[in-house]
Design a protein around this motif. Sequence first.
Motif, mmCIF file in Angstrom:
data_model
loop_
_atom_site.group_PDB
_atom_site.id
_atom_site.type_symbol
_atom_site.label_atom_id
_atom_site.label_comp_id
_atom_site.label_asym_id
_atom_site.label_seq_id
_atom_site.Cartn_x
_atom_site.Cartn_y
_atom_site.Cartn_z
ATOM 1 N N LEU A 30 -3.816 5.038 3.015
ATOM 2 C CA LEU A 30 -4.291 5.367 1.673
ATOM 3 C C LEU A 30 -5.240 6.555 1.669
ATOM 4 C CD1 LEU A 30 -4.836 1.853 0.051
ATOM 5 C CD2 LEU A 30 -2.854 3.368 -0.081
ATOM 6 N N SER A 31 -5.814 6.880 2.804
ATOM 7 C CA SER A 31 -6.692 8.050 2.864
ATOM 8 C C SER A 31 -5.919 9.338 2.577
ATOM 9 C CB SER A 31 -7.360 8.141 4.237
ATOM 10 O OG SER A 31 -6.403 8.419 5.254
ATOM 11 N N THR A 73 -8.695 2.054 -7.745
ATOM 12 C CA THR A 73 -9.764 1.804 -6.788
ATOM 13 C C THR A 73 -9.271 0.711 -5.847
ATOM 14 O OG1 THR A 73 -11.530 2.409 -8.310
ATOM 15 C CG2 THR A 73 -12.118 0.988 -6.452
ATOM 16 N N VAL A 74 -9.257 0.995 -4.561
ATOM 17 C CA VAL A 74 -8.743 0.050 -3.570
ATOM 18 C C VAL A 74 -9.835 -0.261 -2.554
ATOM 19 C CG1 VAL A 74 -7.052 -0.350 -1.750
ATOM 20 C CG2 VAL A 74 -6.372 0.860 -3.831
ATOM 21 N N THR A 92 -10.281 -2.381 1.043
ATOM 22 C CA THR A 92 -9.485 -3.034 2.088
ATOM 23 C C THR A 92 -10.293 -3.228 3.364
ATOM 24 O OG1 THR A 92 -7.385 -2.973 3.303
ATOM 25 C CG2 THR A 92 -8.547 -0.877 3.021
ATOM 26 N N ALA A 94 0.829 -1.211 0.000
ATOM 27 C CA ALA A 94 0.000 0.000 0.000
ATOM 28 C C ALA A 94 0.859 1.256 0.000
ATOM 29 C CB ALA A 94 -0.930 -0.014 1.212
ATOM 30 N N LEU A 118 -10.759 5.092 -2.425
ATOM 31 C CA LEU A 118 -10.632 4.150 -1.314
ATOM 32 C C LEU A 118 -11.989 3.702 -0.808
ATOM 33 C CD1 LEU A 118 -8.895 2.706 0.861
ATOM 34 C CD2 LEU A 118 -9.014 4.841 2.194
ATOM 35 N N ALA A 158 -6.059 1.516 5.422
ATOM 36 C CA ALA A 158 -7.046 2.543 5.089
ATOM 37 C C ALA A 158 -6.572 3.925 5.524
ATOM 38 C CB ALA A 158 -8.384 2.207 5.751
ATOM 39 N N ILE A 170 -6.316 7.894 -5.140
ATOM 40 C CA ILE A 170 -6.879 6.566 -4.910
ATOM 41 C C ILE A 170 -8.332 6.682 -4.463
ATOM 42 C CG2 ILE A 170 -6.801 4.539 -3.402
ATOM 43 C CD1 ILE A 170 -3.801 4.648 -3.519
#
Length: 253
Positions: free
Chosen positions: A131-132, A119-120, A122, A109, A139, A128, A137
Amino acid sequence: MLAPERREKILSMLVSNGYLNASQLADVFEVDSSTIRRDLMYLEKGRKIVRTHGGVLPVLSSEGQDTPYSIRRGRNHEQKVSIGAFAASLIADGDSVILDNGSTVYELAACLLYKKDLTVITNDLNIAMLLSQYPAINLNVTGGVVVGNSYTLVGPDATRKFSEVHADWAFLGAEGVHPEAGITNINAIEIPTKKAILNSATKRVVLADTTKIGYRALSHVCNISDIDMIITDTKKKDKSDSLYDGKIKYASV
């Protein structure tokens, strides 16, 4: 069947399945729902299960608990970074990706910063949070019950979310990768979610440093044949690579 025997069987079924539906239990044991409710209340009082809406999850024993996340991230960190970078190189801009929980998947990640239009999905809260911070992305985070020391979302809500999507890639963590036992995990509570992840992606990849290769943990996730690729490091190549159907790929360290 006496109540003590039925309750032991319920616990045994939880070890295998990771989640049980209360109404299904009533059908399996051919008793009414009030009897199952009493069983579940008894097991919950003894801190052997966690009741959720409509079902039940196992409580992790001290033997079945994952090592705390902060400790796992520091183990074989260089190898995990290399594995994560190799895995990230497989992902193209615009792909859809499922990221399972785990410290090695976290390193993957961390390598997605410069990807575009991903597009992820999890169920890992640490992933999370990371990636936020990546604006490119899209999320998606599942619902579910938190497994405290691994910050993982599990249970029927998490499983349902994965069953409702289909992604280009799924990257899974594992406690063990064994030629006969297949992909294994330290506890059963995550198994239904991991199976749902496997069923929701075109390409399925397991990330595991070489301490996991040849090891089998308690709970079976899937067979080697159900995986498209296993990415590990070059620290200690397993001499029986052929037993893994040629699916092992080595990242440079």
